[in-house]
Design a protein around this motif. Structure first.
Motif, mmCIF file in Angstrom:
data_model
loop_
_atom_site.group_PDB
_atom_site.id
_atom_site.type_symbol
_atom_site.label_atom_id
_atom_site.label_comp_id
_atom_site.label_asym_id
_atom_site.label_seq_id
_atom_site.Cartn_x
_atom_site.Cartn_y
_atom_site.Cartn_z
ATOM 1 N N GLU A 1 -111.584 38.349 29.207
ATOM 2 C CA GLU A 1 -111.557 36.901 29.024
ATOM 3 C C GLU A 1 -111.096 36.279 30.342
ATOM 4 O O GLU A 1 -111.758 36.428 31.344
ATOM 5 C CB GLU A 1 -110.684 36.527 27.819
ATOM 6 C CG GLU A 1 -111.257 37.073 26.510
ATOM 7 C CD GLU A 1 -110.425 36.738 25.286
ATOM 8 O OE1 GLU A 1 -109.294 36.227 25.444
ATOM 9 O OE2 GLU A 1 -110.909 36.999 24.176
ATOM 10 N N ASP A 2 -109.934 35.612 30.370
ATOM 11 C CA ASP A 2 -109.501 34.986 31.621
ATOM 12 C C ASP A 2 -108.362 35.747 32.294
ATOM 13 O O ASP A 2 -107.776 35.255 33.259
ATOM 14 C CB ASP A 2 -109.045 33.542 31.350
ATOM 15 C CG ASP A 2 -110.198 32.645 30.931
ATOM 16 O OD1 ASP A 2 -111.313 32.859 31.441
ATOM 17 O OD2 ASP A 2 -109.982 31.746 30.100
ATOM 18 N N GLU A 3 -108.064 36.950 31.806
ATOM 19 C CA GLU A 3 -106.928 37.697 32.343
ATOM 20 C C GLU A 3 -107.377 38.813 33.283
ATOM 21 O O GLU A 3 -108.282 39.581 32.964
ATOM 22 C CB GLU A 3 -106.101 38.306 31.196
ATOM 23 C CG GLU A 3 -104.862 39.035 31.700
ATOM 24 C CD GLU A 3 -104.061 39.680 30.577
ATOM 25 O OE1 GLU A 3 -103.063 40.356 30.888
ATOM 26 O OE2 GLU A 3 -104.430 39.511 29.396
ATOM 27 N N PHE A 4 -106.714 38.890 34.439
ATOM 28 C CA PHE A 4 -106.927 39.995 35.363
ATOM 29 C C PHE A 4 -106.013 41.146 34.937
ATOM 30 O O PHE A 4 -104.799 40.963 34.787
ATOM 31 C CB PHE A 4 -106.605 39.572 36.795
ATOM 32 C CG PHE A 4 -107.546 38.534 37.334
ATOM 33 C CD1 PHE A 4 -108.817 38.893 37.778
ATOM 34 C CD2 PHE A 4 -107.190 37.201 37.385
ATOM 35 C CE1 PHE A 4 -109.697 37.939 38.279
ATOM 36 C CE2 PHE A 4 -108.046 36.238 37.879
ATOM 37 C CZ PHE A 4 -109.308 36.601 38.326
ATOM 38 N N VAL A 5 -106.615 42.327 34.771
ATOM 39 C CA VAL A 5 -105.887 43.461 34.200
ATOM 40 C C VAL A 5 -105.986 44.668 35.131
ATOM 41 O O VAL A 5 -107.095 45.129 35.427
ATOM 42 C CB VAL A 5 -106.465 43.835 32.814
ATOM 43 C CG1 VAL A 5 -105.747 45.053 32.238
ATOM 44 C CG2 VAL A 5 -106.374 42.644 31.854
ATOM 45 N N ASP A 14 -115.218 48.594 19.103
ATOM 46 C CA ASP A 14 -115.417 47.276 19.720
ATOM 47 C C ASP A 14 -116.189 47.462 21.019
ATOM 48 O O ASP A 14 -115.599 47.570 22.092
ATOM 49 C CB ASP A 14 -114.058 46.607 19.984
ATOM 50 C CG ASP A 14 -114.203 45.234 20.631
ATOM 51 O OD1 ASP A 14 -115.335 44.735 20.747
ATOM 52 O OD2 ASP A 14 -113.163 44.668 21.039
ATOM 53 N N ARG A 15 -117.508 47.510 20.900
ATOM 54 C CA ARG A 15 -118.340 47.805 22.077
ATOM 55 C C ARG A 15 -118.143 46.771 23.181
ATOM 56 O O ARG A 15 -117.977 47.113 24.355
ATOM 57 C CB ARG A 15 -119.815 47.865 21.667
ATOM 58 C CG ARG A 15 -120.751 48.333 22.771
ATOM 59 C CD ARG A 15 -122.167 48.485 22.230
ATOM 60 N NE ARG A 15 -123.022 49.152 23.184
ATOM 61 C CZ ARG A 15 -123.652 48.536 24.175
ATOM 62 N NH1 ARG A 15 -123.539 47.217 24.308
ATOM 63 N NH2 ARG A 15 -124.423 49.222 25.014
ATOM 64 N N ARG A 16 -118.181 45.511 22.812
ATOM 65 C CA ARG A 16 -118.072 44.449 23.816
ATOM 66 C C ARG A 16 -116.698 44.473 24.495
ATOM 67 O O ARG A 16 -116.599 44.376 25.723
ATOM 68 C CB ARG A 16 -118.311 43.089 23.147
ATOM 69 C CG ARG A 16 -118.285 41.921 24.111
ATOM 70 C CD ARG A 16 -118.597 40.620 23.394
ATOM 71 N NE ARG A 16 -118.505 39.484 24.282
ATOM 72 C CZ ARG A 16 -118.674 38.227 23.909
ATOM 73 N NH1 ARG A 16 -118.951 37.957 22.626
ATOM 74 N NH2 ARG A 16 -118.569 37.245 24.778
ATOM 75 N N GLY A 17 -115.657 44.602 23.686
ATOM 76 C CA GLY A 17 -114.311 44.635 24.250
ATOM 77 C C GLY A 17 -114.086 45.869 25.109
ATOM 78 O O GLY A 17 -113.420 45.806 26.151
ATOM 79 N N PHE A 18 -114.647 47.003 24.691
ATOM 80 C CA PHE A 18 -114.497 48.231 25.451
ATOM 81 C C PHE A 18 -115.195 48.120 26.800
ATOM 82 O O PHE A 18 -114.643 48.510 27.844
ATOM 83 C CB PHE A 18 -115.054 49.413 24.662
ATOM 84 C CG PHE A 18 -114.985 50.720 25.406
ATOM 85 C CD1 PHE A 18 -113.763 51.224 25.824
ATOM 86 C CD2 PHE A 18 -116.141 51.420 25.698
ATOM 87 C CE1 PHE A 18 -113.703 52.430 26.526
ATOM 88 C CE2 PHE A 18 -116.085 52.615 26.385
ATOM 89 C CZ PHE A 18 -114.864 53.120 26.798
#
Length: 260
Positions: free
Chosen positions: A147-151, A112-116
């Motif tokens: 997305e909208d979450e701070f991690v 998952d390139r985009r997610g990574f």
């Protein structure tokens, strides 16, 4: 860092051996990250731009990234790298397995390139965060935004477990989650551990059980500080490599330590 606030890093210290909490505040010894940790930290912050330039990560890409990192180290960490001989720096980089890093990162990119990319791209780099509610402070390696979450994200130089992350990382990420929640007025559901030496990035859910344990641990640390109680050593305390070993061996345990 404000001395009235506990540090998130003390959660890991307590998990290793509660007695170290006592010695750290009575015999302060500021510890600095090792050279390898600092090199990997800078690679971690350079990776997003490296990955954006290519569809696949090769060993040569990682070697070039390390070369770029090394050019800036003396300016970012002058106290550590300004006087280091070039040969020593080259030797430190050679100890890092560029193929293992490239192979691990390539696996993530293929999945998952985009997610990574989202999971390693800093929204904030090494922010100093405070929680007045919990009297807690800390500096995560990164805060990323998925997305909208701070991690919150931490960098670890050791080997990852077969699945998930080690307990220490769970506690650290939960502690940082408390800080991020107060700073951004949000709820943190996810944490990330970068085992960059092995090219492995792991996501975890921030669970109620770790939140409970973190709050309980903070309470215990405060009691050690307030009452000057020397806790008992756990059965498998890492005594052999502990910097407080000599003082610890001549310190009698107190009766009140039984409450810990």
């Amino acid at each position: 860092m404000d001395q009235n606030h506990l540090r998130v890093s003390q959660l890991a210290t307590y998990n290793s051996c509660p007695r170290k909490i006592y010695f750290e505040q009575t015999l302060p010894k500021p510890t600095q990250p090792g050279k390898e940790t600092l090199i990997l930290k800078e690679l971690s912050h350079l990776l997003p731009s490296t990955i954006k330039k290519t569809d696949e990560i090769s060993e040569n890409d990682i070697t070039r990234a390390f070369h770029e990192v090394c050019k800036e180290l003396a300016h970012i960490y002058p106290g550590t790298f300004a006087q280091i001989p070039k040969e020593e720096l080259v030797g430190l980089v050679k100890q890092l397995d560029t193929k293992a890093i490239a192979d691990g990162l390539s696996t993530h990119i293929k999945e998952d390139r985009r997610g990574f990319l989202a999971s390693i791209t800093p929204h904030a780099s090494e922010p100093l965060l405070y929680s007045e509610k919990h009297r807690l402070a800390g500096v995560p390696n990164k805060i990323v935004k998925i997305e909208d979450e701070f991690v919150p994200s931490v960098l670890k130089t050791g080997r990852p477990p077969k699945n998930g992350v080690w307990k220490t990382e769970r506690l650290l990420l939960t502690g940082y989650a408390l800080l991020v929640e107060e700073h951004y007025n949000t709820i943190v559901k996810t944490g990330i551990a970068e085992y960059l030496r092995h090219g492995t990035i792991r996501k975890i859910r921030i669970r109620a059980r770790e939140r409970r344990e973190v709050l309980q641990t903070l309470h215990k640390i405060k009691k050690i500080h307030q009452n000057q109680i020397i806790p008992e050593k756990p059965p498998h305390a890492p005594c052999e490599r502990c910097e407080h070993k000599e003082q610890c061996e001549i310190t009698p345990e107190t009766l009140s330590s039984k409450f810990f």
